[in-house]
Design a protein around this motif. Structure first.
Motif, PDB file in Angstrom:
ATOM      1  N   TYR A  84       0.823  -1.214   0.000  1.00  0.00           N
ATOM      2  CA  TYR A  84       0.000   0.000   0.000  1.00  0.00           C
ATOM      3  C   TYR A  84       0.857   1.264   0.000  1.00  0.00           C
ATOM      4  O   TYR A  84       0.496   2.265  -0.618  1.00  0.00           O
ATOM      5  CB  TYR A  84      -0.986   0.002   1.169  1.00  0.00           C
ATOM      6  N   LEU A  85       1.986   1.213   0.659  1.00  0.00           N
ATOM      7  CA  LEU A  85       2.909   2.349   0.630  1.00  0.00           C
ATOM      8  C   LEU A  85       3.434   2.571  -0.786  1.00  0.00           C
ATOM      9  O   LEU A  85       3.476   3.708  -1.286  1.00  0.00           O
ATOM     10  CB  LEU A  85       4.059   2.113   1.604  1.00  0.00           C
ATOM     11  N   LEU A  86       3.818   1.503  -1.454  1.00  0.00           N
ATOM     12  CA  LEU A  86       4.301   1.612  -2.836  1.00  0.00           C
ATOM     13  C   LEU A  86       3.210   2.096  -3.783  1.00  0.00           C
ATOM     14  O   LEU A  86       3.467   2.904  -4.681  1.00  0.00           O
ATOM     15  CB  LEU A  86       4.858   0.266  -3.314  1.00  0.00           C
ATOM     16  N   ILE A  87       1.990   1.629  -3.585  1.00  0.00           N
ATOM     17  CA  ILE A  87       0.875   2.076  -4.430  1.00  0.00           C
ATOM     18  C   ILE A  87       0.638   3.574  -4.245  1.00  0.00           C
ATOM     19  O   ILE A  87       0.453   4.299  -5.227  1.00  0.00           O
ATOM     20  CB  ILE A  87      -0.404   1.263  -4.125  1.00  0.00           C
ATOM     21  N   ALA A  88       0.649   4.038  -3.007  1.00  0.00           N
ATOM     22  CA  ALA A  88       0.459   5.473  -2.754  1.00  0.00           C
ATOM     23  C   ALA A  88       1.560   6.282  -3.424  1.00  0.00           C
ATOM     24  O   ALA A  88       1.295   7.319  -4.045  1.00  0.00           O
ATOM     25  CB  ALA A  88       0.428   5.747  -1.253  1.00  0.00           C
ATOM     26  N   TRP A  89       2.788   5.811  -3.322  1.00  0.00           N
ATOM     27  CA  TRP A  89       3.913   6.514  -3.946  1.00  0.00           C
ATOM     28  C   TRP A  89       3.747   6.547  -5.470  1.00  0.00           C
ATOM     29  O   TRP A  89       3.934   7.596  -6.098  1.00  0.00           O
ATOM     30  CB  TRP A  89       5.233   5.851  -3.562  1.00  0.00           C
ATOM     31  N   MET A  90       3.370   5.415  -6.072  1.00  0.00           N
ATOM     32  CA  MET A  90       3.199   5.367  -7.525  1.00  0.00           C
ATOM     33  C   MET A  90       2.071   6.283  -7.987  1.00  0.00           C
ATOM     34  O   MET A  90       2.206   6.975  -8.999  1.00  0.00           O
ATOM     35  CB  MET A  90       2.932   3.924  -7.991  1.00  0.00           C
ATOM     36  N   ILE A  91       0.965   6.310  -7.258  1.00  0.00           N
ATOM     37  CA  ILE A  91      -0.156   7.167  -7.646  1.00  0.00           C
ATOM     38  C   ILE A  91       0.235   8.639  -7.555  1.00  0.00           C
ATOM     39  O   ILE A  91      -0.062   9.422  -8.464  1.00  0.00           O
ATOM     40  CB  ILE A  91      -1.400   6.872  -6.779  1.00  0.00           C
ATOM     41  N   THR A  92       0.899   9.024  -6.468  1.00  0.00           N
ATOM     42  CA  THR A  92       1.280  10.437  -6.339  1.00  0.00           C
ATOM     43  C   THR A  92       2.289  10.844  -7.403  1.00  0.00           C
ATOM     44  O   THR A  92       2.215  11.955  -7.937  1.00  0.00           O
ATOM     45  CB  THR A  92       1.833  10.745  -4.935  1.00  0.00           C
ATOM     46  N   GLU A  93       3.203   9.976  -7.731  1.00  0.00           N
ATOM     47  CA  GLU A  93       4.168  10.291  -8.787  1.00  0.00           C
ATOM     48  C   GLU A  93       3.485  10.363 -10.148  1.00  0.00           C
ATOM     49  O   GLU A  93       3.799  11.234 -10.963  1.00  0.00           O
ATOM     50  CB  GLU A  93       5.299   9.252  -8.816  1.00  0.00           C
ATOM     51  N   LEU A  94       2.538   9.474 -10.390  1.00  0.00           N
ATOM     52  CA  LEU A  94       1.803   9.492 -11.651  1.00  0.00           C
ATOM     53  C   LEU A  94       1.000  10.787 -11.780  1.00  0.00           C
ATOM     54  O   LEU A  94       0.998  11.416 -12.851  1.00  0.00           O
ATOM     55  CB  LEU A  94       0.870   8.282 -11.738  1.00  0.00           C
ATOM     56  N   ILE A  95       0.360  11.205 -10.715  1.00  0.00           N
ATOM     57  CA  ILE A  95      -0.380  12.467 -10.741  1.00  0.00           C
ATOM     58  C   ILE A  95       0.561  13.631 -11.017  1.00  0.00           C
ATOM     59  O   ILE A  95       0.262  14.512 -11.814  1.00  0.00           O
ATOM     60  CB  ILE A  95      -1.153  12.671  -9.416  1.00  0.00           C
ATOM     61  N   ARG A  96       1.692  13.628 -10.348  1.00  0.00           N
ATOM     62  CA  ARG A  96       2.667  14.708 -10.553  1.00  0.00           C
ATOM     63  C   ARG A  96       3.129  14.759 -12.006  1.00  0.00           C
ATOM     64  O   ARG A  96       3.189  15.821 -12.620  1.00  0.00           O
ATOM     65  CB  ARG A  96       3.873  14.537  -9.634  1.00  0.00           C
ATOM     66  N   VAL A  97       3.407  13.617 -12.586  1.00  0.00           N
ATOM     67  CA  VAL A  97       3.884  13.566 -13.971  1.00  0.00           C
ATOM     68  C   VAL A  97       2.782  13.960 -14.952  1.00  0.00           C
ATOM     69  O   VAL A  97       2.991  14.765 -15.858  1.00  0.00           O
ATOM     70  CB  VAL A  97       4.428  12.157 -14.308  1.00  0.00           C
ATOM     71  N   LEU A  98       1.586  13.414 -14.775  1.00  0.00           N
ATOM     72  CA  LEU A  98       0.509  13.669 -15.726  1.00  0.00           C
ATOM     73  C   LEU A  98      -0.052  15.085 -15.635  1.00  0.00           C
ATOM     74  O   LEU A  98      -0.489  15.641 -16.644  1.00  0.00           O
ATOM     75  CB  LEU A  98      -0.627  12.659 -15.522  1.00  0.00           C
ATOM     76  N   MET A  99      -0.042  15.647 -14.445  1.00  0.00           N
ATOM     77  CA  MET A  99      -0.667  16.957 -14.274  1.00  0.00           C
ATOM     78  C   MET A  99       0.322  18.118 -14.298  1.00  0.00           C
ATOM     79  O   MET A  99      -0.094  19.270 -14.298  1.00  0.00           O
ATOM     80  CB  MET A  99      -1.464  16.986 -12.966  1.00  0.00           C
ATOM     81  N   SER A 100       1.595  17.819 -14.327  1.00  0.00           N
ATOM     82  CA  SER A 100       2.598  18.875 -14.307  1.00  0.00           C
ATOM     83  C   SER A 100       2.616  19.606 -15.638  1.00  0.00           C
ATOM     84  O   SER A 100       2.657  18.998 -16.700  1.00  0.00           O
ATOM     85  CB  SER A 100       3.980  18.288 -14.015  1.00  0.00           C
ATOM     86  N   ARG A 101       2.558  20.905 -15.561  1.00  0.00           N
ATOM     87  CA  ARG A 101       2.610  21.730 -16.783  1.00  0.00           C
ATOM     88  C   ARG A 101       4.032  22.098 -17.159  1.00  0.00           C
ATOM     89  O   ARG A 101       4.296  22.527 -18.258  1.00  0.00           O
ATOM     90  CB  ARG A 101       1.810  23.008 -16.584  1.00  0.00           C
ATOM     91  N   ASN A 102       4.934  21.938 -16.213  1.00  0.00           N
ATOM     92  CA  ASN A 102       6.323  22.317 -16.431  1.00  0.00           C
ATOM     93  C   ASN A 102       7.132  21.052 -16.742  1.00  0.00           C
ATOM     94  O   ASN A 102       7.347  20.226 -15.877  1.00  0.00           O
ATOM     95  CB  ASN A 102       6.872  23.016 -15.183  1.00  0.00           C
ATOM     96  N   PRO A 103       7.616  20.898 -17.973  1.00  0.00           N
ATOM     97  CA  PRO A 103       8.358  19.686 -18.317  1.00  0.00           C
ATOM     98  C   PRO A 103       9.650  19.539 -17.513  1.00  0.00           C
ATOM     99  O   PRO A 103      10.185  18.457 -17.403  1.00  0.00           O
ATOM    100  CB  PRO A 103       8.659  19.840 -19.813  1.00  0.00           C
ATOM    101  N   ASN A 104      10.127  20.612 -16.925  1.00  0.00           N
ATOM    102  CA  ASN A 104      11.344  20.535 -16.105  1.00  0.00           C
ATOM    103  C   ASN A 104      11.102  19.839 -14.784  1.00  0.00           C
ATOM    104  O   ASN A 104      12.046  19.419 -14.124  1.00  0.00           O
ATOM    105  CB  ASN A 104      11.911  21.949 -15.853  1.00  0.00           C
ATOM    106  N   ASN A 105       9.828  19.726 -14.370  1.00  0.00           N
ATOM    107  CA  ASN A 105       9.503  19.053 -13.102  1.00  0.00           C
ATOM    108  C   ASN A 105       9.482  17.538 -13.226  1.00  0.00           C
ATOM    109  O   ASN A 105       9.288  16.845 -12.266  1.00  0.00           O
ATOM    110  CB  ASN A 105       8.135  19.523 -12.587  1.00  0.00           C
ATOM    111  N   LEU A 106       9.602  17.028 -14.416  1.00  0.00           N
ATOM    112  CA  LEU A 106       9.564  15.582 -14.618  1.00  0.00           C
ATOM    113  C   LEU A 106      10.896  15.026 -14.238  1.00  0.00           C
ATOM    114  O   LEU A 106      11.143  14.030 -13.783  1.00  0.00           O
ATOM    115  CB  LEU A 106       9.208  15.225 -16.063  1.00  0.00           C
TER     116      LEU A 106
END
Length: 106
Positions: A84-106
């Motif tokens: 569950y810890l790994l799933i939470a980490w993967m979901i938050t990272e996926l949200i950050r990547v998909l919703m980030s408008r700044n390509p430098n944040n990837l």
């Protein structure tokens, strides 16, 4: 506008981490109660066991649970906490990547 968008991403991720923390805490409490051989007839222990049963369903029978004199080490519950810890980490990272408008944040 960019700052608002990043703030929204952080808020969403904070909610996900909060929910993961609640699940992790409940499962961790269950592990502790089982190790202490808490009375399952006690209303508090029964409440914790009933709530966590739902989250532990996919991990039932995964491993043997060593026991001695009523004390049980639920190894599958510890595995569930890690998953569950790994799933939470993967979901938050996926949200950050998909919703980030700044390509430098990837």
């Amino acid at each position: 506008m960019q700052a608002d968008h990043e703030l929204n991403i952080r808020k969403i991720n904070s909610v996900i981490w909060w929910m993961a923390g609640v699940v992790e805490s409940l499962i961790g409490l269950r592990v502790l109660l089982k190790i202490m051989a808490a009375n399952p007839g006690n209303p508090f222990a029964n409440f914790v066991y009933a709530i966590t049963d739902l989250f532990l369903l996919p991990f039932q029978g995964l491993t043997a649970n060593p026991s001695s004199e009523g004390m049980v080490l639920e190894v599958s519950s510890v595995v569930a906490m890690i998953v569950y810890l790994l799933i939470a980490w993967m979901i938050t990272e996926l949200i950050r990547v998909l919703m980030s408008r700044n390509p430098n944040n990837l």
